[in-house]
Scaffold this active site. Structure first.
Site, PDB file in Angstrom:
ATOM      1  N   THR A 218       0.888  -1.280   0.121  1.00 51.33           N
ATOM      2  CA  THR A 218       0.105  -0.071  -0.101  1.00 51.33           C
ATOM      3  C   THR A 218       0.746   1.186  -0.109  1.00 51.33           C
ATOM      4  O   THR A 218       1.866   1.202   0.451  1.00 51.33           O
ATOM      5  CB  THR A 218      -0.869   0.079   1.270  1.00 51.33           C
ATOM      6  OG1 THR A 218      -1.837  -0.846   1.070  1.00 51.33           O
ATOM      7  CG2 THR A 218      -1.509   1.424   1.580  1.00 51.33           C
ATOM      8  N   VAL A 247     -13.880  -3.760   1.697  1.00 53.04           N
ATOM      9  CA  VAL A 247     -12.988  -2.602   1.882  1.00 53.04           C
ATOM     10  C   VAL A 247     -12.110  -2.408   2.961  1.00 53.04           C
ATOM     11  O   VAL A 247     -12.607  -2.805   4.291  1.00 53.04           O
ATOM     12  CB  VAL A 247     -13.935  -1.267   1.804  1.00 53.04           C
ATOM     13  CG1 VAL A 247     -13.582  -0.144   2.042  1.00 53.04           C
ATOM     14  CG2 VAL A 247     -14.855  -1.391   0.606  1.00 53.04           C
ATOM     15  N   GLY A 272      -5.805  -4.280   7.152  1.00 51.78           N
ATOM     16  CA  GLY A 272      -6.734  -3.205   7.242  1.00 51.78           C
ATOM     17  C   GLY A 272      -8.079  -3.471   8.270  1.00 51.78           C
ATOM     18  O   GLY A 272      -8.113  -2.502   9.023  1.00 51.78           O
TER      19      GLY A 272
HETATM   20  N1  ASP Z   1      -4.208  -1.663   4.701  1.00 55.76           N
HETATM   21  C1  ASP Z   1      -4.336  -2.452   3.202  1.00 55.76           C
HETATM   22  C2  ASP Z   1      -5.644  -2.995   3.345  1.00 55.76           C
HETATM   23  O1  ASP Z   1      -5.960  -3.687   4.360  1.00 55.76           O
HETATM   24  C3  ASP Z   1      -3.388  -3.253   2.878  1.00 55.76           C
HETATM   25  C4  ASP Z   1      -2.048  -2.979   3.030  1.00 55.76           C
HETATM   26  O2  ASP Z   1      -1.687  -2.095   3.914  1.00 55.76           O
HETATM   27  O3  ASP Z   1      -1.040  -3.532   2.677  1.00 55.76           O
HETATM   28  O4  ASP Z   1      -6.526  -2.969   2.462  1.00 55.76           O
END
Ligand code: ASP
Length: 351
Positions: A218, A247, A272
């Site tokens: 991300t 989401v 997330g």
């Molecule tokens: N936080 C992101 C999600 O859960 C994934 C990530 O940060 O790698 O969609």
């Protein structure tokens, strides 16, 4: 006698103030320096996960470092030229979204049914205005659409087909779904599906979320501009093998992204669901506001204590209103880059 009394009164007034300043330590000193010595601040991340020293080939590591540096320096240059923190955040995130190295835009991970569903958000620390998008399949740069939602619609969040309809109206670049396909992400999905199949056959619950290749890349950026305004943004493809319609925290204001000129700007990355449950980004702002913690302490409290004890993993980049940076993660590594207090670019990957 009068003199002694006034000296006593003076001490009563001044000493507690001095004590409070001491207690807050460096935060207080920075506050005093802040208005006289405003400085630009810029930091980005490219995701947290199981990134151990030696796990990346030298070429791959070089490529990651180069792309992080490019995004960092381009965003920072925008700030130096007097552009807003929001501009710098959008500019840097677009560069990372266009790179297949990161799990956002071009390098996004696949859902369980082999699709791409992109999430992003952006926030303005001055007005607390925010824009967020989720479940996009054709928007090349989700961060730009998030900003359009903030600036050109009366809403904070728009999702899926409706958000893409809005993108068309705003003349924001749409691409064919094929644009997002990358061999590496496809391989990760196949690996996870295989492992999941084997676990099911064995009658065990899938341990998918614990797989190292499940959480990577991300992207996010935080900035403090010439006018003293903070901004934050985050963009992601989510997590490999996520269920259709899932989401994550990246587009949830207060979970994956937050900015408030009174406290800090935050962009998060990690598992997330945990970041949503803890309201990580807003919580960092809250502990700074209510407990007068410095930005690094606040980030560590939320990531290394609260997130850790709930069982989540990941990290944040955070910045206070004077440009002091706090970076905290409880994963093996986190792609990150920032301009340090001497104005030099720093790129880091490992613990
Ligand atoms: N936080 C992101 C999600 O859960 C994934 C990530 O940060 O790698 O969609």
């Amino acid at each position: 006698m009068k003199k002694i009394l006034s000296l006593f009164l003076l001490m009563c007034c001044v000493l507690p103030m001095f004590g409070a300043a001491q207690k807050r330590g460096s935060t207080e000193v920075r506050q005093l320096q802040g208005p006289q010595n405003p400085r630009l601040g810029f930091a980005i991340h490219g995701g947290a996960g199981v990134i151990k020293r030696g796990s990346l080939s030298p070429e791959k590591e070089k490529a990651y470092r180069a792309k992080l540096e490019e995004a960092l320096l381009t965003g920072f240059k925008a700030l130096q030229e007097g552009k807003s923190g929001l501009d710098a955040v959008e500019i840097a995130i677009r560069i990372l979204e266009d790179s297949p190295l990161f799990n956002a835009g071009k390098g996004a991970v696949f859902t369980a049914d082999g699709k791409i569903e992109l999430d992003a958000s952006i926030m303005d620390g001055k007005s607390l205005a925010a824009g967020a998008v989720a479940g996009l399949r054709h928007v090349k740069n989700p961060i730009t659409l998030a900003r359009a939602v903030m600036e050109k619609s009366p809403h904070v969040m728009m999702i899926s087909d409706g958000a893409e309809k809005f993108a068309k109206e705003q003349k924001i670049g749409l691409v064919d779904e094929k644009y997002f396909w990358t061999q590496e992400r496809w391989n990760s999905l196949q690996l996870i599906l295989k492992e999941e199949g084997e676990k099911k056959k064995g009658g065990q619950r899938s341990a998918i979320s614990g797989l190292p290749y499940n959480k990577f890349g991300t992207v996010g950026a935080i900035a403090l501009d010439k006018k003293g305004n903070l901004a934050a943004g985050t963009s992601t493809g989510g997590m490999t093998n996520k269920k259709y319609g899932r989401v994550g925290d990246a587009p949830i204001i207060g979970a994956g992204t937050y900015a408030n000129n009174d406290t800090c700007a935050v962009s998060a990355t990690g598992w997330g669901e945990y970041f949503i449950r803890l309201g990580v980004a807003r919580d960092i702002s809250a502990v700074m506001e209510y407990r007068a913690l410095a930005v690094q302490q606040a980030a560590d409290l939320v990531i290394k204590q609260k997130l850790q004890s709930l069982g989540g993993d990941g990290g944040v980049i955070a910045m206070d209103k004077f440009g002091n940076i706090g970076i905290s993660f409880n994963s093996e590594g986190m792609y990150r880059a920032y301009i340090d207090s001497a104005g030099k670019p720093v790129v880091e990957i490992y613990k």
